[in-house]
Scaffold this active site. Structure first.
Site, PDB file in Angstrom:
ATOM      1  N   HIS A  89       5.567   5.584 -25.063  1.00  0.00           N
ATOM      2  CA  HIS A  89       4.779   5.760 -26.297  1.00  0.00           C
ATOM      3  C   HIS A  89       5.691   5.662 -27.517  1.00  0.00           C
ATOM      4  O   HIS A  89       5.330   5.065 -28.528  1.00  0.00           O
ATOM      5  CB  HIS A  89       4.042   7.097 -26.285  1.00  0.00           C
ATOM      6  CG  HIS A  89       3.056   7.230 -25.152  1.00  0.00           C
ATOM      7  ND1 HIS A  89       2.197   6.213 -24.813  1.00  0.00           N
ATOM      8  CD2 HIS A  89       2.788   8.253 -24.286  1.00  0.00           C
ATOM      9  CE1 HIS A  89       1.449   6.592 -23.780  1.00  0.00           C
ATOM     10  NE2 HIS A  89       1.793   7.827 -23.440  1.00  0.00           N
ATOM     11  N   ASP A  97      -2.152  -1.123 -24.658  1.00  0.00           N
ATOM     12  CA  ASP A  97      -1.989  -0.620 -23.293  1.00  0.00           C
ATOM     13  C   ASP A  97      -0.648  -1.024 -22.688  1.00  0.00           C
ATOM     14  O   ASP A  97      -0.131  -2.099 -22.983  1.00  0.00           O
ATOM     15  CB  ASP A  97      -3.140  -1.182 -22.439  1.00  0.00           C
ATOM     16  CG  ASP A  97      -3.262  -0.473 -21.107  1.00  0.00           C
ATOM     17  OD1 ASP A  97      -2.732   0.646 -20.966  1.00  0.00           O
ATOM     18  OD2 ASP A  97      -3.889  -1.041 -20.197  1.00  0.00           O
ATOM     19  N   LEU A 103      -5.196  -4.279 -46.250  1.00  0.00           N
ATOM     20  CA  LEU A 103      -5.711  -4.091 -44.890  1.00  0.00           C
ATOM     21  C   LEU A 103      -6.303  -2.679 -44.698  1.00  0.00           C
ATOM     22  O   LEU A 103      -5.697  -1.697 -45.124  1.00  0.00           O
ATOM     23  CB  LEU A 103      -4.542  -4.269 -43.908  1.00  0.00           C
ATOM     24  CG  LEU A 103      -4.856  -4.022 -42.427  1.00  0.00           C
ATOM     25  CD1 LEU A 103      -5.602  -5.208 -41.831  1.00  0.00           C
ATOM     26  CD2 LEU A 103      -3.574  -3.765 -41.634  1.00  0.00           C
TER      27      LEU A 103
HETATM   28  C1  FPP Z   1      -1.776   3.210 -23.595  1.00  0.00           C
HETATM   29  O1  FPP Z   1      -0.713   3.010 -22.691  1.00  0.00           O
HETATM   30  C2  FPP Z   1      -1.326   3.860 -24.808  1.00  0.00           C
HETATM   31  C3  FPP Z   1      -1.769   5.047 -25.304  1.00  0.00           C
HETATM   32  C4  FPP Z   1      -2.786   5.876 -24.637  1.00  0.00           C
HETATM   33  C5  FPP Z   1      -1.221   5.600 -26.551  1.00  0.00           C
HETATM   34  C6  FPP Z   1      -0.999   4.640 -27.677  1.00  0.00           C
HETATM   35  C7  FPP Z   1       0.132   5.124 -28.479  1.00  0.00           C
HETATM   36  C8  FPP Z   1       1.078   4.360 -29.048  1.00  0.00           C
HETATM   37  C9  FPP Z   1       1.096   2.876 -29.007  1.00  0.00           C
HETATM   38  C10 FPP Z   1       2.221   5.063 -29.732  1.00  0.00           C
HETATM   39  C11 FPP Z   1       2.405   4.757 -31.169  1.00  0.00           C
HETATM   40  C12 FPP Z   1       1.214   4.795 -31.977  1.00  0.00           C
HETATM   41  C13 FPP Z   1       0.589   5.853 -32.551  1.00  0.00           C
HETATM   42  C14 FPP Z   1      -0.648   5.569 -33.332  1.00  0.00           C
HETATM   43  C15 FPP Z   1       1.017   7.254 -32.447  1.00  0.00           C
HETATM   44  P1  FPP Z   1      -0.782   3.763 -21.293  1.00  0.00           P
HETATM   45  O2  FPP Z   1      -0.162   5.110 -21.472  1.00  0.00           O
HETATM   46  O3  FPP Z   1      -2.189   3.784 -20.808  1.00  0.00           O
HETATM   47  O4  FPP Z   1       0.125   2.841 -20.404  1.00  0.00           O
HETATM   48  P2  FPP Z   1      -0.106   2.499 -18.845  1.00  0.00           P
HETATM   49  O5  FPP Z   1      -1.411   1.764 -18.757  1.00  0.00           O
HETATM   50  O6  FPP Z   1       1.057   1.627 -18.535  1.00  0.00           O
HETATM   51  O7  FPP Z   1      -0.109   3.790 -18.103  1.00  0.00           O
END
Ligand code: FPP
Length: 247
Positions: free
Chosen positions: A33, A16, A127
């Protein structure tokens, strides 16, 4: 890396904070992301180094469809792209890639990419890295209940349902229970991730936004885990010897 205590077998991570990381730098959420990918790769390497056997990450939830069409589109494309770009590297690390998620709504090209990566790495014994894509735990349990009802009607399930039966109907049927559940970004929520599987997990919330996360933070969480006293509902009665009172 040496840990004083037990290393968790199964680690689950809610990655997150990408959006906040990006916005704080004057960037758009999708840039966050993009920055999250390097953090994820470092954590996978760290998990291997630490001796973790199962790592499960929340890449896209069944609730994430509520985000803007641009962000959803980006995340779909990005999941597919990251898998395509990284699968050989992960294969080289002896990682077995798995997908946990629902088919409805998920882009067919993303499903294809997930299945290709699963097939490519299916023989690996290192893993097990599970990507939760279009995953939500409540709907996973509802799907399991509906399938069990059908299988009960058709005679495939005989007698009553047990915890073991439920486990067999979950999207994570091949995975052991979660030992350590980590969430980055300082938020302290489960957000519908692995509810059944985390019944006795230890929770570690770290105040680090996901793009800044690295294996160092994974190791810190494992250190915290190693110090915890897991009782799984049991208890030991060990009253301290009372100090003699002077009157
Ligand atoms: C949460 O942060 C993250 C996500 C919903 C997406 C997770 C994706 C990645 C870590 C990118 C790389 C990995 C892959 C597997 C493609 P948020 O958007 O909720 O952040 P916020 O809470 O600050 O709004």
């Amino acid at each position: 890396m040496k840990f004083d205590g037990q290393v968790p077998v199964h680690v689950a991570i809610v990655m997150d904070g990408n959006g906040r990381w990006a916005n704080a730098r004057g960037l758009t959420r999708v840039e966050g992301h993009r920055a999250g990918e390097a953090a994820l790769m470092d954590v996978i390497e760290g998990a291997i180094e630490a001796g973790v056997k199962y790592l499960t990450v929340f890449a896209f939830s069944t609730e994430n469809w509520k985000r803007s069409p641009e962000e959803v589109k980006f995340l779909m494309n990005y999941n597919r792209e990251v898998l395509r770009r990284r699968r050989d590297e992960l294969d080289g690390w002896n990682v077995r890639i798995r997908w946990a998620g629902r088919r409805p709504k998920l882009w067919p090209t993303v499903i294809d990419e997930l299945l290709t990566a699963e097939k490519l790495t299916s023989k690996n014994k290192g893993l097990t890295f599970t990507m939760a894509v279009n995953y939500g735990s409540r709907i996973e349990i509802v799907d399991a209940i509906n399938q069990m009802l059908e299988d009960s009607k058709s005679g495939k399930i005989k007698g009553s349902v047990t915890e073991k039966t439920v486990q067999k109907y979950l999207l994570t049927k091949d995975l052991p229970d979660v030992d350590l559940f980590i969430r980055s970004s300082g938020e302290q929520r489960i957000s519908n991730f692995l509810l059944w599987q985390s019944a006795y997990a230890e929770f570690v919330f770290l105040d680090v936004l996901w793009p800044d996360f690295s294996r160092k933070h994974l190791f810190e969480a494992i250190q915290q885990y190693a110090k915890r006293n897991r009782r799984f509902g049991g208890a030991v009665d060990k009253p301290k010897k009372a100090k003699p009172t002077t009157r």
